[in-house]
Scaffold this motif. Structure first.
Motif, PDB file in Angstrom:
ATOM      1  N   LYS A 131      68.231  43.028  40.665  1.00  0.00           N
ATOM      2  CA  LYS A 131      69.025  42.000  39.636  1.00  0.00           C
ATOM      3  C   LYS A 131      68.314  42.247  38.558  1.00  0.00           C
ATOM      4  CE  LYS A 131      69.180  37.754  42.777  1.00  0.00           C
ATOM      5  NZ  LYS A 131      69.100  36.670  42.968  1.00  0.00           N
ATOM      6  N   PHE A 132      67.154  42.734  38.890  1.00  0.00           N
ATOM      7  CA  PHE A 132      66.309  43.041  37.635  1.00  0.00           C
ATOM      8  C   PHE A 132      66.129  44.605  37.360  1.00  0.00           C
ATOM      9  CE2 PHE A 132      64.480  39.370  39.559  1.00  0.00           C
ATOM     10  CZ  PHE A 132      64.262  38.681  38.882  1.00  0.00           C
ATOM     11  N   GLY A 133      66.064  44.954  35.301  1.00  0.00           N
ATOM     12  CA  GLY A 133      65.813  46.597  35.535  1.00  0.00           C
ATOM     13  C   GLY A 133      64.435  46.980  35.418  1.00  0.00           C
ATOM     14  N   LYS A 134      64.112  47.889  34.486  1.00  0.00           N
ATOM     15  CA  LYS A 134      62.525  48.399  34.543  1.00  0.00           C
ATOM     16  C   LYS A 134      61.231  47.371  34.547  1.00  0.00           C
ATOM     17  CE  LYS A 134      61.144  50.938  30.922  1.00  0.00           C
ATOM     18  NZ  LYS A 134      61.112  51.016  30.382  1.00  0.00           N
ATOM     19  N   ILE A 135      60.502  47.957  35.333  1.00  0.00           N
ATOM     20  CA  ILE A 135      58.752  46.919  35.665  1.00  0.00           C
ATOM     21  C   ILE A 135      57.833  46.873  34.927  1.00  0.00           C
ATOM     22  CG2 ILE A 135      58.106  45.167  37.325  1.00  0.00           C
ATOM     23  CD1 ILE A 135      61.232  44.134  37.350  1.00  0.00           C
ATOM     24  N   THR A 136      57.366  46.763  33.990  1.00  0.00           N
ATOM     25  CA  THR A 136      56.114  46.900  33.974  1.00  0.00           C
ATOM     26  C   THR A 136      54.978  45.645  33.859  1.00  0.00           C
ATOM     27  OG1 THR A 136      57.261  48.400  32.543  1.00  0.00           O
ATOM     28  CG2 THR A 136      54.546  48.419  32.106  1.00  0.00           C
ATOM     29  N   ILE A 137      53.659  46.190  34.543  1.00  0.00           N
ATOM     30  CA  ILE A 137      52.649  45.129  34.897  1.00  0.00           C
ATOM     31  C   ILE A 137      51.564  45.965  34.761  1.00  0.00           C
ATOM     32  CG2 ILE A 137      51.870  43.813  36.547  1.00  0.00           C
ATOM     33  CD1 ILE A 137      53.874  44.744  38.896  1.00  0.00           C
ATOM     34  N   TYR A 138      50.743  44.528  33.819  1.00  0.00           N
ATOM     35  CA  TYR A 138      49.436  45.385  33.190  1.00  0.00           C
ATOM     36  C   TYR A 138      48.880  44.350  33.613  1.00  0.00           C
ATOM     37  CZ  TYR A 138      51.419  48.004  29.014  1.00  0.00           C
ATOM     38  OH  TYR A 138      52.146  49.251  28.302  1.00  0.00           O
ATOM     39  N   PHE A 139      47.559  44.359  33.827  1.00  0.00           N
ATOM     40  CA  PHE A 139      46.698  43.415  34.621  1.00  0.00           C
ATOM     41  C   PHE A 139      45.133  44.053  33.730  1.00  0.00           C
ATOM     42  CE2 PHE A 139      49.271  44.395  38.782  1.00  0.00           C
ATOM     43  CZ  PHE A 139      49.551  43.136  38.931  1.00  0.00           C
ATOM     44  N   GLY A 140      44.043  42.849  34.058  1.00  0.00           N
ATOM     45  CA  GLY A 140      42.950  43.431  33.090  1.00  0.00           C
ATOM     46  C   GLY A 140      42.158  42.465  34.197  1.00  0.00           C
ATOM     47  N   PHE A 141      41.347  42.823  34.112  1.00  0.00           N
ATOM     48  CA  PHE A 141      39.857  42.553  34.599  1.00  0.00           C
ATOM     49  C   PHE A 141      38.641  42.422  34.305  1.00  0.00           C
ATOM     50  CE2 PHE A 141      43.040  43.343  37.752  1.00  0.00           C
ATOM     51  CZ  PHE A 141      43.573  41.462  38.536  1.00  0.00           C
ATOM     52  N   ARG A 142      37.355  42.175  34.457  1.00  0.00           N
ATOM     53  CA  ARG A 142      36.570  42.034  33.462  1.00  0.00           C
ATOM     54  C   ARG A 142      35.863  43.416  34.121  1.00  0.00           C
ATOM     55  NH1 ARG A 142      32.039  37.767  34.889  1.00  0.00           N
ATOM     56  NH2 ARG A 142      34.050  35.908  35.591  1.00  0.00           N
ATOM     57  N   PHE A 160      56.595  49.870  41.115  1.00  0.00           N
ATOM     58  CA  PHE A 160      56.543  50.216  40.205  1.00  0.00           C
ATOM     59  C   PHE A 160      55.360  50.489  38.903  1.00  0.00           C
ATOM     60  CE2 PHE A 160      56.940  45.288  41.749  1.00  0.00           C
ATOM     61  CZ  PHE A 160      58.035  45.096  42.248  1.00  0.00           C
ATOM     62  N   ASN A 161      55.618  50.256  37.765  1.00  0.00           N
ATOM     63  CA  ASN A 161      54.849  50.785  36.601  1.00  0.00           C
ATOM     64  C   ASN A 161      53.254  50.023  36.664  1.00  0.00           C
ATOM     65  OD1 ASN A 161      53.718  52.592  34.430  1.00  0.00           O
ATOM     66  ND2 ASN A 161      54.872  52.190  32.911  1.00  0.00           N
ATOM     67  N   ILE A 162      52.549  49.846  37.021  1.00  0.00           N
ATOM     68  CA  ILE A 162      51.086  49.428  36.790  1.00  0.00           C
ATOM     69  C   ILE A 162      50.380  50.156  35.942  1.00  0.00           C
ATOM     70  CG2 ILE A 162      48.943  48.197  38.599  1.00  0.00           C
ATOM     71  CD1 ILE A 162      51.651  46.873  39.535  1.00  0.00           C
ATOM     72  N   ARG A 163      50.063  48.931  35.091  1.00  0.00           N
ATOM     73  CA  ARG A 163      48.691  49.661  34.168  1.00  0.00           C
ATOM     74  C   ARG A 163      47.554  48.949  33.974  1.00  0.00           C
ATOM     75  NH1 ARG A 163      48.863  53.957  32.378  1.00  0.00           N
ATOM     76  NH2 ARG A 163      48.203  53.696  30.238  1.00  0.00           N
ATOM     77  N   LEU A 164      46.022  49.183  34.959  1.00  0.00           N
ATOM     78  CA  LEU A 164      45.457  48.353  34.905  1.00  0.00           C
ATOM     79  C   LEU A 164      44.251  48.301  33.768  1.00  0.00           C
ATOM     80  CD1 LEU A 164      44.349  47.130  38.230  1.00  0.00           C
ATOM     81  CD2 LEU A 164      42.390  47.966  36.716  1.00  0.00           C
ATOM     82  N   THR A 165      43.294  47.874  33.421  1.00  0.00           N
ATOM     83  CA  THR A 165      42.509  48.083  33.142  1.00  0.00           C
ATOM     84  C   THR A 165      41.546  46.982  32.758  1.00  0.00           C
ATOM     85  OG1 THR A 165      41.568  48.211  30.101  1.00  0.00           O
ATOM     86  CG2 THR A 165      43.502  47.133  30.454  1.00  0.00           C
ATOM     87  N   LEU A 166      40.255  47.611  32.727  1.00  0.00           N
ATOM     88  CA  LEU A 166      38.946  47.075  32.669  1.00  0.00           C
ATOM     89  C   LEU A 166      38.050  47.127  31.434  1.00  0.00           C
ATOM     90  CD1 LEU A 166      37.654  49.074  36.068  1.00  0.00           C
ATOM     91  CD2 LEU A 166      38.422  46.701  35.372  1.00  0.00           C
ATOM     92  N   ASP A 167      37.570  45.166  31.472  1.00  0.00           N
ATOM     93  CA  ASP A 167      36.996  45.136  29.812  1.00  0.00           C
ATOM     94  C   ASP A 167      35.414  46.019  30.026  1.00  0.00           C
ATOM     95  OD1 ASP A 167      38.797  43.357  30.400  1.00  0.00           O
ATOM     96  OD2 ASP A 167      37.090  40.926  30.016  1.00  0.00           O
ATOM     97  N   GLN A 168      34.750  46.376  31.065  1.00  0.00           N
ATOM     98  CA  GLN A 168      34.415  47.054  30.708  1.00  0.00           C
ATOM     99  C   GLN A 168      34.192  48.464  31.807  1.00  0.00           C
ATOM    100  OE1 GLN A 168      31.145  45.148  33.382  1.00  0.00           O
ATOM    101  NE2 GLN A 168      30.928  43.434  32.112  1.00  0.00           N
ATOM    102  N   LYS A 169      33.207  49.749  31.401  1.00  0.00           N
ATOM    103  CA  LYS A 169      33.465  50.629  31.146  1.00  0.00           C
ATOM    104  C   LYS A 169      33.700  51.019  32.723  1.00  0.00           C
ATOM    105  CE  LYS A 169      33.781  53.446  27.240  1.00  0.00           C
ATOM    106  NZ  LYS A 169      32.449  54.021  25.663  1.00  0.00           N
ATOM    107  N   SER A 170      34.028  51.805  33.150  1.00  0.00           N
ATOM    108  CA  SER A 170      34.114  51.906  34.425  1.00  0.00           C
ATOM    109  C   SER A 170      34.709  54.031  35.369  1.00  0.00           C
ATOM    110  CB  SER A 170      34.380  50.840  35.457  1.00  0.00           C
ATOM    111  OG  SER A 170      34.095  51.200  37.000  1.00  0.00           O
ATOM    112  N   PRO A 171      33.781  54.498  35.661  1.00  0.00           N
ATOM    113  CA  PRO A 171      34.639  55.746  35.983  1.00  0.00           C
ATOM    114  C   PRO A 171      36.284  55.389  37.026  1.00  0.00           C
ATOM    115  CG  PRO A 171      32.471  55.560  37.211  1.00  0.00           C
ATOM    116  CD  PRO A 171      33.062  54.822  36.423  1.00  0.00           C
ATOM    117  N   GLY A 172      37.204  56.439  36.368  1.00  0.00           N
ATOM    118  CA  GLY A 172      38.569  56.362  36.942  1.00  0.00           C
ATOM    119  C   GLY A 172      39.413  55.192  36.633  1.00  0.00           C
ATOM    120  N   TYR A 173      38.882  54.329  35.548  1.00  0.00           N
ATOM    121  CA  TYR A 173      39.514  53.196  35.765  1.00  0.00           C
ATOM    122  C   TYR A 173      39.857  53.325  33.748  1.00  0.00           C
ATOM    123  CZ  TYR A 173      38.639  50.540  39.824  1.00  0.00           C
ATOM    124  OH  TYR A 173      39.053  50.830  41.043  1.00  0.00           O
TER     125      TYR A 173
END
Lengths: 272, 323
Positions: A131-142, A160-173
């Motif tokens: 029922k849905f088209g393209k799905i893009t998901i953004y996640f943000g955590f501390r 899905f196209n998952i985009r995860l980002t962290l407030d604090q710098k962390s290798p691999g993220y």
């Protein structure tokens, strides 16, 4: 529509499992067939302690997932419960995400425990993928210790196209806030509808970024937090000006709720 | 057709009703009480406290816990008559009817007969004529000379006065308010700085909402028995003038400033409720103004905002000095 529920009697359910997410967040799986619609909320309680409104974190006819942050009087008691314990729930209440957005591309953004209602919508999409088209998901955590629902996110990554980002710098993220990542990604939002849940300051920043990409406020939906005490528009605790978050929301189209939020914020800014 | 009752017969009339009903009426200390002796009634003045506690009693039990069981409690089903409510109080009940929809309230409401009385002596805080009130009663008593002329508003009311003789003439009177709030179009003035001068004097004491007959916002809280095995979930009044009203888990208060809370009270009464229900939530009883310790008069503020200052605000200030 269902007949409006106006009773205070909760039903007792069994807690199937409890998963520790972070030091102050747990995921409770409750055996219940109430199956809230994506974005709806329930009143969860322990007799003698109190009730609290929580978003459903699942879309499943056999259980309800509750993502719980140990933040208040009642949640701190619920936090102590283990698998096999009983929990009391009434609801679901409110209007969730508008499911008539079928056919559109969907952009979801969640910060911290705001992932709960978004998860219920993702699970709905999984079950109704065509029922849905393209799905893009953004996640943000501390930071990386605060990533919630890691297993689910890993699973969704395959679909899905998952985009995860962290407030604090962390290798691999990825590092930074969701709004910064959206601006960097510059997704095509022409046929998109956005659903956001998180702290209001975050939702505002994301909304601004989406606006800069050309998305209008009437395509953006916010899932709001207020003090819903009764759940059905009687107690008056969750109002934002003339709107009851429990009854008219908790999911609002941003162009509708924006002037109301801004008026109350304006009144809050006065120096005392 | 109105019914007629001699004033000196009133106490006997009430006494007779007592055999079938619990009678609630205004008494000397400025509130409504369950009365056993009609001579204790004090009908001359508006009460300080409204009658809302007889529909939403403070600390009423919503559900009970017995061990692991939760049980719905049923409210008492006493047949009641509230006598001596004025037009403002009667309209307040209609407004409560539109807000509170749970079984406890509905059952009390169904079992309560509203026997109102015409308001002969509004005081300098009264402005009910500005709030577009309706006729809403089961019976309404108009005092005239040595008699009451009684208008019948419902079948329930009709039965109570069936034995009384019919009146030979009809007496309908209009309340003479001192105060006026002619123009209430304040929606566009939400951000006007004038509200700050009111809010700066506000003590956030919640006297306005406690004494308001249409303020029905509530909280739900649990109580445990000493053995921790049983308990109750209760309902009590909540006030939008307190920070805790809008505070969520984690401590964020969505109406954090006195200004936001003060405006919530005024705008809910005048703007928000009207948007949803088509009428004002304020009934013009003036209880919020009477009860306010720093004597904030938001009706004056509305008159200033709408350019009606000269019309009435000055007059009100004179009257305020008189008090």
């Amino acid at each position: 529509m269902m007949q409006k529920e106006t009773g205070y009697l909760p039903k007792r359910y069994n807690i199937k499992s409890v998963k520790e997410m972070t030091s102050d967040v747990k995921l409770l799986r409750v055996s219940s067939k109430i199956n809230p619609l994506p974005g709806q909320f329930i009143e969860v309680s322990i007799p003698g302690i109190g009730e609290c409104p929580l978003a459903s974190c699942s879309f499943n006819k056999d259980y309800v997932d509750i993502l719980l942050r140990n933040a208040g009087n009642t949640t701190s008691e619920i936090f102590k419960l283990k698998a096999g314990d009983k929990i009391y729930i009434r609801g679901p209440y409110g209007k969730g995400f508008p499911l008539e957005t079928c056919g559109k591309d969907i952009l979801l953004a969640a910060g911290g425990t705001g992932i709960a209602p978004v998860t219920s919508f993702i699970e709905y999409i999984e079950k109704n993928r065509k029922k849905f088209g393209k799905i893009t998901i953004y996640f943000g955590f501390r930071n990386k210790d605060y990533i919630l629902l890691k297993d689910k996110i890993l699973m969704w990554k395959k679909k899905f196209n998952i985009r995860l980002t962290l407030d604090q710098k962390s290798p691999g993220y990825l590092n930074g806030f969701i709004n910064q990542l959206i601006e960097k990604d510059h997704p095509n939002v022409e046929n998109s509808v956005a659903f956001i849940c998180g702290p209001e300051i975050m939702m505002k920043a994301i909304t601004k970024s989406l606006n800069s990409l050309g998305m209008k406020n009437n395509k953006i939906f916010w899932s709001m937090e207020r003090r819903m005490e009764c759940g059905f528009g009687n107690c008056g605790r969750c109002t934002i000006q003339d709107v009851y978050v429990c009854e008219n929301g908790p999911v609002f189209r941003y162009d509708f709720i924006k002037p109301r939020i801004e008026n109350e914020e304006h009144a809050n800014e006065v120096k005392e | 057709m109105q019914k007629v009752l001699k004033k000196k017969e009133l106490n006997n009339f009430i006494k007779e009703l007592m055999s079938n009903y619990e009678i609630i009426a205004p008494v000397k200390n400025g509130k409504f009480e369950i009365i056993k002796d009609p001579s204790n009634m004090e009908l001359g003045k508006i009460t300080i406290v409204p009658a809302k506690e007889f529909f939403l009693p403070e600390g009423e039990t919503l559900i009970e816990f017995k061990g692991k069981k939760v049980i719905k409690t049923h409210p008492e089903n006493k047949k009641r008559i509230i006598f001596g409510m004025r037009k403002c109080d009667l309209n307040a009940v209609k407004i409560m009817d539109s807000i509170i929809k749970d079984e406890n309230y509905l059952s009390r409401r169904k079992n309560t007969i509203l026997m109102g009385i015409f308001c002969e002596h509004p005081d300098e805080y009264c402005f009910c004529n500005s709030m577009e009130l309706e006729d809403y009663y089961d019976l309404l008593f108009y005092p005239e000379d040595d008699k009451y002329y009684i208008s019948v508003g419902s079948e329930k009311g009709k039965k109570l006065v069936a034995k009384l003789p019919e009146a030979k003439k009809e007496i309908i009177r209009i309340i003479k308010n001192f105060k006026r709030v002619p123009d209430k179009s304040i929606e566009k003035h939400y951000r006007n700085k004038i509200w700050e001068s009111d809010a700066n004097r506000c003590l956030s004491c919640a006297a306005c909402t406690i004494n308001c007959p249409t303020c029905t916002c509530f909280e739900i809280y649990d109580e445990l028995s000493p053995d921790l095995k049983n308990g109750t979930r209760k309902r009590g009044a909540a006030s939008c003038q307190l920070k805790s009203f809008s505070t969520v888990a984690g401590g964020k208060a969505f109406r954090n400033s006195r200004l936001a809370r003060f405006k919530q009270f005024v705008y809910h009464k005048i703007v928000y409720y009207k948007k949803r229900n088509g009428r004002y939530m304020c009934v013009g009883c003036g209880r919020c103004l009477r009860a306010c310790p720093p004597k904030i008069d938001w009706t004056d503020t509305i008159n200033i905002l709408t350019g009606m200052k000269n019309h009435d605000a000055k007059r009100n200030r004179v009257s305020a000095k008189k008090v």
